[in-house]
Design a protein around this motif. Structure first.
Motif, PDB file in Angstrom:
ATOM      1  N   THR A 300     -55.198  71.517  49.662  1.00 38.96           N
ATOM      2  CA  THR A 300     -56.523  71.371  49.056  1.00 38.96           C
ATOM      3  C   THR A 300     -56.740  70.007  48.424  1.00 38.96           C
ATOM      4  N   VAL A 301     -55.789  69.530  47.638  1.00 41.56           N
ATOM      5  CA  VAL A 301     -56.010  68.306  46.868  1.00 41.56           C
ATOM      6  C   VAL A 301     -54.923  67.260  47.123  1.00 41.56           C
ATOM      7  N   SER A 302     -53.703  67.501  46.642  1.00 45.80           N
ATOM      8  CA  SER A 302     -52.683  66.450  46.633  1.00 45.80           C
ATOM      9  C   SER A 302     -51.929  66.307  47.945  1.00 45.80           C
ATOM     10  N   GLN A 303     -51.776  67.411  48.692  1.00 43.43           N
ATOM     11  CA  GLN A 303     -51.011  67.445  49.942  1.00 43.43           C
ATOM     12  C   GLN A 303     -49.571  66.979  49.730  1.00 43.43           C
ATOM     13  N   THR A 304     -49.043  67.234  48.538  1.00 46.25           N
ATOM     14  CA  THR A 304     -47.657  66.879  48.211  1.00 46.25           C
ATOM     15  C   THR A 304     -46.693  67.638  49.118  1.00 46.25           C
ATOM     16  N   ALA A 305     -45.677  66.942  49.637  1.00 46.99           N
ATOM     17  CA  ALA A 305     -44.760  67.537  50.608  1.00 46.99           C
ATOM     18  C   ALA A 305     -43.683  68.385  49.940  1.00 46.99           C
ATOM     19  N   LEU A 306     -43.483  69.586  50.464  1.00 49.52           N
ATOM     20  CA  LEU A 306     -42.313  70.392  50.110  1.00 49.52           C
ATOM     21  C   LEU A 306     -41.100  69.903  50.887  1.00 49.52           C
ATOM     22  N   MET A 307     -41.337  69.516  52.138  1.00 48.19           N
ATOM     23  CA  MET A 307     -40.310  68.963  53.014  1.00 48.19           C
ATOM     24  C   MET A 307     -41.012  68.304  54.192  1.00 48.19           C
ATOM     25  N   THR A 308     -40.273  67.575  55.003  1.00 51.70           N
ATOM     26  CA  THR A 308     -40.834  66.949  56.190  1.00 51.70           C
ATOM     27  C   THR A 308     -40.369  67.683  57.437  1.00 51.70           C
ATOM     28  N   LEU A 309     -41.315  68.081  58.270  1.00 55.31           N
ATOM     29  CA  LEU A 309     -40.999  68.681  59.555  1.00 55.31           C
ATOM     30  C   LEU A 309     -40.845  67.557  60.572  1.00 55.31           C
ATOM     31  N   ARG A 310     -39.791  67.622  61.371  1.00 55.57           N
ATOM     32  CA  ARG A 310     -39.493  66.562  62.315  1.00 55.57           C
ATOM     33  C   ARG A 310     -39.939  66.941  63.727  1.00 55.57           C
ATOM     34  N   THR A 311     -40.281  65.925  64.500  1.00 56.33           N
ATOM     35  CA  THR A 311     -40.668  66.127  65.894  1.00 56.33           C
ATOM     36  C   THR A 311     -39.581  66.907  66.624  1.00 56.33           C
ATOM     37  N   GLY A 312     -39.991  67.978  67.306  1.00 54.95           N
ATOM     38  CA  GLY A 312     -39.047  68.817  68.025  1.00 54.95           C
ATOM     39  C   GLY A 312     -38.640  70.062  67.265  1.00 54.95           C
ATOM     40  N   ASP A 313     -38.861  70.095  65.932  1.00 57.22           N
ATOM     41  CA  ASP A 313     -38.574  71.315  65.163  1.00 57.22           C
ATOM     42  C   ASP A 313     -39.451  72.454  65.657  1.00 57.22           C
ATOM     43  N   THR A 314     -38.971  73.664  65.511  1.00 54.47           N
ATOM     44  CA  THR A 314     -39.801  74.833  65.780  1.00 54.47           C
ATOM     45  C   THR A 314     -40.074  75.559  64.469  1.00 54.47           C
ATOM     46  N   VAL A 315     -41.277  76.110  64.365  1.00 52.56           N
ATOM     47  CA  VAL A 315     -41.706  76.866  63.192  1.00 52.56           C
ATOM     48  C   VAL A 315     -42.394  78.138  63.661  1.00 52.56           C
ATOM     49  N   THR A 316     -42.634  79.043  62.734  1.00 53.76           N
ATOM     50  CA  THR A 316     -43.404  80.249  63.028  1.00 53.76           C
ATOM     51  C   THR A 316     -44.832  80.051  62.551  1.00 53.76           C
ATOM     52  N   PHE A 317     -45.762  79.986  63.491  1.00 50.86           N
ATOM     53  CA  PHE A 317     -47.173  79.849  63.136  1.00 50.86           C
ATOM     54  C   PHE A 317     -47.693  81.192  62.643  1.00 50.86           C
ATOM     55  N   LEU A 318     -48.420  81.169  61.514  1.00 51.93           N
ATOM     56  CA  LEU A 318     -48.915  82.400  60.898  1.00 51.93           C
ATOM     57  C   LEU A 318     -50.437  82.491  60.900  1.00 51.93           C
ATOM     58  N   ALA A 319     -51.133  81.423  60.486  1.00 52.99           N
ATOM     59  CA  ALA A 319     -52.595  81.485  60.371  1.00 52.99           C
ATOM     60  C   ALA A 319     -53.147  80.073  60.228  1.00 52.99           C
ATOM     61  N   VAL A 320     -54.475  79.960  60.396  1.00 54.29           N
ATOM     62  CA  VAL A 320     -55.169  78.681  60.255  1.00 54.29           C
ATOM     63  C   VAL A 320     -56.033  78.723  58.995  1.00 54.29           C
ATOM     64  N   LEU A 321     -56.020  77.628  58.255  1.00 52.16           N
ATOM     65  CA  LEU A 321     -56.856  77.479  57.067  1.00 52.16           C
ATOM     66  C   LEU A 321     -57.881  76.389  57.340  1.00 52.16           C
ATOM     67  N   GLY A 322     -59.143  76.771  57.500  1.00 50.53           N
ATOM     68  CA  GLY A 322     -60.203  75.801  57.700  1.00 50.53           C
ATOM     69  C   GLY A 322     -60.185  75.094  59.032  1.00 50.53           C
ATOM     70  N   GLY A 323     -59.275  75.437  59.912  1.00 49.38           N
ATOM     71  CA  GLY A 323     -59.216  74.816  61.222  1.00 49.38           C
ATOM     72  C   GLY A 323     -58.250  73.656  61.307  1.00 49.38           C
ATOM     73  N   ASP A 324     -58.076  72.886  60.231  1.00 50.10           N
ATOM     74  CA  ASP A 324     -57.236  71.694  60.296  1.00 50.10           C
ATOM     75  C   ASP A 324     -55.876  71.859  59.640  1.00 50.10           C
ATOM     76  N   TRP A 325     -55.618  73.018  59.028  1.00 46.01           N
ATOM     77  CA  TRP A 325     -54.313  73.288  58.434  1.00 46.01           C
ATOM     78  C   TRP A 325     -53.768  74.608  58.986  1.00 46.01           C
ATOM     79  N   ALA A 326     -52.463  74.635  59.253  1.00 49.20           N
ATOM     80  CA  ALA A 326     -51.813  75.848  59.736  1.00 49.20           C
ATOM     81  C   ALA A 326     -50.796  76.325  58.705  1.00 49.20           C
TER      82      ALA A 326
END
Length: 350
Positions: A300-326
């Motif tokens: 919403t505001v700061s977009q402060t990172a919890l961690m960095t996802l690296r190219t090639g990593d796999t994640v579990t997609f859950l939902a979309v927020l506003g279209g531009d955030w997953a």
């Protein structure tokens, strides 16, 4: 007749609200509301059927938008929304908004920006207040006109146009000024995100409970997920917060740490008695990270990172927020699961 009000409380009815309106707020659940620093006085037009104004909260920096309607049983709160207005006090982030309801029933939130007037419009249709477009002035100065037609939000700027499917008919109750793309490029990203991923998070609803307390906040639905804020993230239960849904006895919520930082996370439902929510509809689909990207609990505001996802990593997609955030679930280097938000453009579903 319509009434337009801007600004609010301090203590007791030094808020200046007419008696019938003040009765709505003279309750423990609103004990921490006060006159926001952006408000100098309550300005009232003709008494009528609708009132709109902003209140501050002693425990947070949000400005909470209230829309009241008067019916046969007196005044009632039709809208309470902490995400409808930009955060910050006078001189910080955004200027003081002008909040008006005109004789046609158009509710207008206006920000004066360097000689321009940025506007967000809302109308009550069949008893529900809905987003009705507006005019934005992004940093490049070219105006962007937003319109809602046929269930779509369209963006028009000199020589450019894009429409976001299923983006129209946004209720003011769950409207977020932070989720509205400010440029044609952002609108295009949101449209692609909604079309490519689906599973949009439901609109959040602002809630406040009278009990003063703190609820531990986890990045996922359980104590097996880490807590942000150096392991100390907590939600003040008597400050306004937004509820998006329930999962495994926990609520996905958003709240303001400060005017410059918001935070998503999960709290135990039992920590906020009386707050109900629909079950979250989540995809649980595998996706690949196609470019390095930050995982954040504050899209919403700061977009402060919890961690960095690296190219090639796999994640579990859950939902979309506003279209531009997953909303995704990832795994930290030590094997701990963590949830957060990543730009949809950084993901590819497998």
């Amino acid at each position: 007749m319509l009434c337009l009000c801007f600004a609010a409380p301090a203590l007791a009815n030094s808020w200046g609200l007419p008696g019938g309106m003040f009765q709505l707020f003279d309750r423990p659940v609103y004990a921490n509301y006060h006159a926001s620093a952006m408000d100098e006085q309550l300005r009232t037009g003709h008494p009528g059927d609708v009132a709109a104004f902003a209140l501050g909260n002693a425990l947070a920096d949000e400005k909470v938008l209230f829309v009241l309607e008067r019916g046969g049983d007196g005044w009632n709160v039709a809208v309470e929304n902490m995400l409808a207005l930009f955060p910050g006090k006078d001189g910080e982030n955004w200027p003081r908004p002008e909040i008006t309801v005109d004789e046609t029933g158009l509710l207008k939130i206006t920000y004066a920006l360097s000689g321009q007037r940025e506007e967000y419009l809302f109308r009550s249709i069949n008893g529900v207040w809905l987003f009705d477009g507006g005019t934005l002035y992004p940093d490049n100065g070219a105006p962007v006109t937003i319109a809602t037609v046929g269930g779509r939000i369209s963006y028009t700027s000199p020589g450019m146009y894009v429409a976001i499917p299923n983006g129209g008919a946004v209720p003011l109750q769950s409207f977020s000024v932070h989720r509205i793309p400010r440029t044609i490029e952002q609108a295009t990203e949101a449209a692609l995100g909604l079309e490519g991923f689906g599973f949009p998070l439901p609109g959040g609803l602002t809630r406040t409970v009278p009990e003063n307390g703190a609820a531990q906040l986890f990045t996922g639905p359980g104590a097996g997920y880490p807590r942000a804020g150096g392991g100390k993230a907590s939600l003040s239960t008597s400050a306004p917060f937004v509820v998006y849904g329930e999962e495994d006895g926990m609520l996905l919520v958003e709240y303001a740490v400060s005017a410059k930082q918001y935070r998503f996370g999960y709290i135990e439902k039992t920590a906020v008695p009386g707050v109900e929510a629909e079950s979250l509809r989540l995809a649980h689909e595998t996706a690949r990270v196609v470019e390095d990207a930050a995982l954040t609990d504050d899209p919403t505001v700061s977009q402060t990172a919890l961690m960095t996802l690296r190219t090639g990593d796999t994640v579990t997609f859950l939902a979309v927020l506003g279209g531009d955030w997953a909303l995704v679930e990832a795994v930290m280097p030590d094997g701990t699961p963590v949830r957060g938000f990543v730009r949809t453009g950084a993901l590819q579903k497998l």
